[in-house]
Design a protein around this motif. Sequence first.
Motif, short mmCIF file in Angstrom:
data_model
loop_
_atom_site.label_atom_id
_atom_site.label_comp_id
_atom_site.label_asym_id
_atom_site.label_seq_id
_atom_site.Cartn_x
_atom_site.Cartn_y
_atom_site.Cartn_z
N SER B 17 0.80 -1.23 0.00
CA SER B 17 0.00 0.00 0.00
C SER B 17 0.83 1.29 0.00
N PRO B 18 1.82 1.44 0.94
CA PRO B 18 2.57 2.69 0.93
C PRO B 18 3.40 2.89 -0.34
N SER B 20 2.23 2.28 -3.36
CA SER B 20 1.36 2.37 -4.53
C SER B 20 1.12 3.81 -4.97
N ILE B 21 2.21 4.53 -5.22
CA ILE B 21 2.09 5.90 -5.69
C ILE B 21 1.62 5.88 -7.14
N GLY B 22 0.56 6.65 -7.42
CA GLY B 22 -0.02 6.63 -8.76
C GLY B 22 -1.10 5.57 -8.88
N GLY B 23 -1.46 4.94 -7.76
CA GLY B 23 -2.53 3.93 -7.79
C GLY B 23 -1.97 2.53 -7.64
N ALA B 24 -2.83 1.61 -7.17
CA ALA B 24 -2.37 0.24 -6.89
C ALA B 24 -1.91 -0.48 -8.15
N THR B 26 0.23 0.34 -10.13
CA THR B 26 1.70 0.38 -10.26
C THR B 26 2.37 -0.75 -9.49
N MET B 86 -5.86 -0.81 1.48
CA MET B 86 -6.46 0.49 1.75
C MET B 86 -5.98 1.15 3.05
N SER B 89 -2.66 3.57 3.03
CA SER B 89 -2.79 4.72 2.13
C SER B 89 -3.88 5.67 2.61
N THR B 90 -4.96 5.10 3.19
CA THR B 90 -6.04 5.94 3.72
C THR B 90 -5.56 6.83 4.86
N LEU B 92 -2.50 7.70 5.57
CA LEU B 92 -1.52 8.64 5.06
C LEU B 92 -2.19 9.80 4.32
N THR B 93 -3.19 9.47 3.48
CA THR B 93 -3.87 10.51 2.71
C THR B 93 -4.56 11.50 3.64
#
Lengths: 182, 179
Positions: B17-18, B20-24, B26, B86, B89-90, B92-93
């Motif tokens: 998850s951490p 997955s920059i640009g979406g999972a 990647t 999720m 990333s949740t 962190l966002t």
Amino acid sequence: MNRPASLTALFIAFSRLALQGFGGVLAVAQRELVERLGWMTREEFVETLAIAQVLPGPNVVNLSMMVGDRFFGTRGAMAALAGMLAAPAVIVLCLAAAYGQLHAYPVAANALRGMGVVASGLVLATGFKLLPALNKSSLGKASAFGLALAAFVLIGLLRWPLIAVLALVGGGGTALAWWRLK
Amino acid sequence: MNTAACAGLFLHFLMLSPMSIGGAITTVPEMHRYLVDQTGWLTETDFTTSIALAQAAPGPNILFVAVLGWNVAGLLGAIAAMGGIMLPSTLLTLSATRWARANREHLGVRAFSAGMMPLTLGLIIATGWLLALPFLRADDHRWSTLALIATTVLLTLKTRLGLVWMVLGGGVLGALGLV
């Protein structure tokens, strides 16, 4: 700007948005949040998406949580997240369970193909629709459009890894904006 | 096997998850390595159809992770995989968004959001391009596919026609063998 009346309104708006998003939700998110509901301006949408994009996790899901959070704090973020994922998850898992029977029919595969073609056109159109947001960029019009073109060429044509393009075009843009705003 | 698989899925996707920059999407190569090559929980075909299925269904593309989990260990597998991808990333966002909002007048934050905008727009157009490319590369229906993409772009820019109708229209044209 309008705002959602309640957590339920937020949940329903994001469920509605997600359920219209075949092959990705970005185009629908722009249409619903900016044009139909008026919860954010075109510039706010691009700005929020820009931040959602550099954070890990799915971009449009990140964006929806950021919108929910802005209106109702953590509960808003959770309502938006649940709206985005709950109903589509049920549908996709039913499809996964039924797939064994479905994929025997070539008609199903052909229909999926036609939907995929339209979905790609929707993403392109969303990009074109949002481009004018760069006219107001503090980078200056020419540099902003130049950087957008560079990002397109590096990712779309030269297939550079995202992380390198983030560092180069994103880092370059940020440095230039810093220098201009200072 | 099932409980162990769920725990394995949860932890592995938690770790991805951490990154997955640009979406999972990647991190797909790494998911493939884990689920197909390392554990053998999924076959090559299972893996590819899981992603295609989720992309065709309504909703965010991230749900391909739920389908992968489902194909490994049923409903619990789907929940474990989605929860893992999720959760980090949740959190962190949310914290990053709040920090940025509280410091929105700070020069660094303003420079960052202005500086990232061109990249975001270039990336959206590149994504549309990359999604369209395999359809345009296929030998049959090349011109009708191009015409359909052009029509979609024009209808989206010039009319307020609901996007769902366009997608369903594309499905009908596809089923009829026209694109």
